[in-house]
Design an enzyme around this catalytic site. Structure first.
Site, PDB file in Angstrom:
ATOM      1  N   THR A   1      -0.482 -24.479 -52.646  1.00 25.84           N
ATOM      2  CA  THR A   1      -0.684 -23.043 -52.486  1.00 25.84           C
ATOM      3  C   THR A   1       0.416 -22.229 -53.162  1.00 25.84           C
ATOM      4  OG1 THR A   1      -1.734 -23.512 -50.360  1.00 25.84           O
ATOM      5  CG2 THR A   1      -1.165 -21.229 -50.795  1.00 25.84           C
TER       6      THR A   1
ATOM      7  N   CYS B   1      -3.688 -30.164 -50.522  1.00 21.66           N
ATOM      8  CA  CYS B   1      -2.693 -29.550 -49.632  1.00 21.66           C
ATOM      9  C   CYS B   1      -1.769 -30.678 -49.221  1.00 21.66           C
ATOM     10  CB  CYS B   1      -3.359 -28.919 -48.415  1.00 21.66           C
ATOM     11  SG  CYS B   1      -2.162 -28.381 -47.148  1.00 21.66           S
TER      12      CYS B   1
ATOM     13  N   ARG C   1       2.850 -19.226 -46.931  1.00 17.84           N
ATOM     14  CA  ARG C   1       2.034 -18.924 -48.103  1.00 17.84           C
ATOM     15  C   ARG C   1       0.611 -18.536 -47.719  1.00 17.84           C
ATOM     16  NH1 ARG C   1       5.909 -21.591 -46.750  1.00 17.84           N
ATOM     17  NH2 ARG C   1       4.648 -23.466 -46.546  1.00 17.84           N
TER      18      ARG C   1
ATOM     19  N   THR D   1      -6.039 -25.081 -48.851  1.00 13.08           N
ATOM     20  CA  THR D   1      -5.965 -23.789 -48.189  1.00 13.08           C
ATOM     21  C   THR D   1      -6.958 -22.819 -48.833  1.00 13.08           C
ATOM     22  OG1 THR D   1      -4.298 -22.893 -49.686  1.00 13.08           O
ATOM     23  CG2 THR D   1      -3.495 -24.112 -47.752  1.00 13.08           C
TER      24      THR D   1
ATOM     25  N   LYS E   1       2.409 -29.234 -39.378  1.00 15.69           N
ATOM     26  CA  LYS E   1       3.652 -28.486 -39.520  1.00 15.69           C
ATOM     27  C   LYS E   1       4.481 -28.494 -38.234  1.00 15.69           C
ATOM     28  CE  LYS E   1       2.095 -25.395 -43.232  1.00 15.69           C
ATOM     29  NZ  LYS E   1       3.094 -25.830 -44.219  1.00 15.69           N
TER      30      LYS E   1
ATOM     31  N   CYS F   1       3.776 -28.277 -53.225  1.00  6.95           N
ATOM     32  CA  CYS F   1       2.961 -27.411 -52.379  1.00  6.95           C
ATOM     33  C   CYS F   1       1.922 -26.784 -53.298  1.00  6.95           C
ATOM     34  CB  CYS F   1       3.802 -26.320 -51.720  1.00  6.95           C
ATOM     35  SG  CYS F   1       2.812 -25.042 -50.881  1.00  6.95           S
TER      36      CYS F   1
END
Length: 241
Positions: free
Chosen positions: A87, A199, A51, A129, A169, A85
């Site tokens: 974003t 986030c 994203r 983000t 991640k 999520c």
């Protein structure tokens, strides 16, 4: 006749954030047995296009894959859908238009939790983000409550947030937590009284390093889980009536 309650979770962004959200759902739901816990179906497919890169213009749009996940959750019989999520909410309107089941918005759940706090903060830092920050969802809603937003600058995003997020991640939570702690401390130093961890990679990273300021944070995924739990409890009450 109302559809049976079944929460659909559009996850995979990232997979750890989805598992963390599922754990929050369990914690948020008072239950005395398996059968009293919230029923859910989870689409935890991490191959969805990045994203952050999509919004920066350096990668493909995740929308086709997000729509595919929404389709699968609807086919599974979801009565409500959530997206753990922040974003990905950039595509919220397109996803809502394609979904039979209503999609709960993570910002709405967060603001709902914030206004119920005993003492409203005057200045709130937002860790998110660039895509989420540029969209301005949290800033606009906070401004409506008379709360000033304090956000990361470009250098902080490049030095701390982005590498911290991608460390999580790839499973390096301690590294991510140290970097994201620096981001949090910078916002607090600039006058933030509370922080919104906007986030879903951030909360598990900060927990991994036992960040001393966790008591000053709002976790949108936690707020979303609590909102889902209330919907489930309300549904159970209607079934018992």
């Amino acid at each position: 006749m109302a559809k049976p309650f079944l929460l659909g979770v559009l996850g995979g962004m990232g997979p750890l954030a989805t598992l963390d959200f599922q754990h929050k759902l369990l914690d948020a739901t008072a239950a005395q047995s398996d059968q009293q816990h919230l029923p859910s179906v989870v689409w935890n497919v991490p191959q969805i296009a990045d994203r952050q890169k999509a919004l920066a213009g350096t990668g493909p749009s995740p929308l086709p894959q997000l729509l595919h996940g929404i389709e699968k959750l609807n086919q599974a019989g979801a009565s409500h859908i959530v997206i753990p999520c922040n974003t990905a909410h950039h595509w919220y309107s397109q996803l809502s238009a394609a979904s039979d089941a209503p999609i709960l918005h993570i910002v709405d759940a967060t603001v709902e939790a914030l206004v119920q706090t005993a003492k409203k903060p005057q200045r709130v830092g937002i860790i998110a983000t660039k895509g989420t920050l540029d969209a301005g969802w949290f800033q606009q809603r906070l401004a409506g409550l008379g709360i000033e937003s304090i956000t990361p600058d470009e250098d902080e995003l490049a030095q701390w947030f982005v590498p911290g997020c991608y460390a999580v991640k790839r499973g390096q939570l301690a590294e991510g937590g140290e970097l994201l702690s620096l981001q949090a401390q910078a916002l607090l130093a600039r006058g933030a009284q509370q922080l919104i961890l906007a986030c879903t990679e951030v909360p598990p990273a900060l927990r991994a390093v036992d960040a001393p300021f966790l008591s000053l944070t709002y976790d949108p995924a936690q707020s979303l889980a609590e909102r889902c739990s209330r919907l489930w409890q309300d549904y159970r009450l209607t079934q018992l009536a």
